[in-house]
Design a protein around this motif. Structure first.
Motif, PDB file in Angstrom:
ATOM      1  N   TYR A   1      -1.811  34.771 102.587  1.00  0.00           N
ATOM      2  CA  TYR A   1      -3.046  34.858 103.368  1.00  0.00           C
ATOM      3  C   TYR A   1      -3.585  36.281 103.474  1.00  0.00           C
ATOM      4  O   TYR A   1      -4.606  36.503 104.103  1.00  0.00           O
TER       5      TYR A   1
ATOM      6  N   SER B   1      -7.589  29.574  98.642  1.00  0.00           N
ATOM      7  CA  SER B   1      -6.697  30.084  97.589  1.00  0.00           C
ATOM      8  C   SER B   1      -7.074  29.548  96.215  1.00  0.00           C
ATOM      9  O   SER B   1      -6.907  30.236  95.211  1.00  0.00           O
TER      10      SER B   1
ATOM     11  N   ARG C   1      -9.270  35.000 101.689  1.00  0.00           N
ATOM     12  CA  ARG C   1      -8.887  33.628 102.010  1.00  0.00           C
ATOM     13  C   ARG C   1      -8.831  33.510 103.528  1.00  0.00           C
ATOM     14  O   ARG C   1      -8.583  34.480 104.245  1.00  0.00           O
TER      15      ARG C   1
ATOM     16  N   GLY D   1      -3.252  32.882 112.418  1.00  0.00           N
ATOM     17  CA  GLY D   1      -4.486  32.910 111.640  1.00  0.00           C
ATOM     18  C   GLY D   1      -5.628  33.557 112.404  1.00  0.00           C
ATOM     19  O   GLY D   1      -6.427  34.312 111.836  1.00  0.00           O
TER      20      GLY D   1
ATOM     21  N   GLU E   1      -4.001  31.953 108.356  1.00  0.00           N
ATOM     22  CA  GLU E   1      -2.998  30.887 108.416  1.00  0.00           C
ATOM     23  C   GLU E   1      -3.554  29.661 109.130  1.00  0.00           C
ATOM     24  O   GLU E   1      -4.191  29.772 110.167  1.00  0.00           O
TER      25      GLU E   1
ATOM     26  N   THR F   1     -12.170  32.176 110.455  1.00  0.00           N
ATOM     27  CA  THR F   1     -11.788  33.476 109.893  1.00  0.00           C
ATOM     28  C   THR F   1     -12.995  34.417 109.859  1.00  0.00           C
ATOM     29  O   THR F   1     -12.865  35.613 110.122  1.00  0.00           O
TER      30      THR F   1
END
Length: 177
Positions: free
Chosen positions: A148, A125, A38, A55, A41, A85
């Motif tokens: 996370y 998620s 996932r 994150g 943050e 990410t």
């Protein structure tokens, strides 16, 4: 054209050798491992929120964890948080992040299964458990809205089964390895 009978055994032997060399490669026409994670943050405001500083740190941790796995392809939904990410690992490996539509999970699964080598998929998620199932893995419990750190490692087995290992990325406050 008919081949002389004395050449037929040689031809059959050569075909057998070629098949012995080529067929194992055809069996590898799926990734050796699929990693699913996932996004890190996210900010709590906005239609397409970016990652928070925590994150971004988590994304760097994920890159550190997966750097030596031999990732050959990286997929992400088109949101800012998933792309952010995926970006640290993509930059380290010199790869482009391919975007996929989370509303079409089967299309992503088909695309990934046509690849060789390890693959990373960055999602959400509410989409990762279904992707894990479609890849043949076991997703475990639902992913909480405040969770996370779950990192799936799916490994296809010779039997056709998929081995699922659920790992964790370090918390955002941890020092990278």
């Amino acid at each position: 054209m008919r081949l002389p009978l004395r050449r037929t055994p040689r031809l059959l032997r050569n075909i057998s050798i070629a098949l012995a060399v080529l067929l194992p490669g055809a069996a590898l026409a799926e990734p050796s491992a699929i990693y699913l994670v996932r996004h890190g943050e996210k900010a709590s405001i906005g239609k397409d929120p970016a990652l928070t500083p925590q994150g971004h740190l988590r994304a760097q941790h994920i890159a550190a964890i997966l750097y030596r796995t031999g990732i050959q392809a990286i997929f992400s939904t088109p949101t800012a948080r998933t792309l952010q990410t995926a970006q640290p690992l993509a930059q380290q490996l010199g790869l482009q992040v391919a975007q996929y539509d989370p509303a079409l999970p089967k299309a992503l699964v088909d695309q990934v299964k046509a690849l060789r080598g390890p693959v990373l998929v960055v999602g959400h998620s509410n989409t990762l458990p279904e992707l894990v199932r479609l890849f043949g893995g076991e997703p475990g419990l639902d992913i909480g809205d405040d969770e996370y750190d779950r990192l799936y490692q799916l490994t296809p087995q010779a039997s056709g089964a998929v081995r699922t290992i659920i790992l964790s990325s370090p918390p955002a406050s941890a020092v990278p390895p």
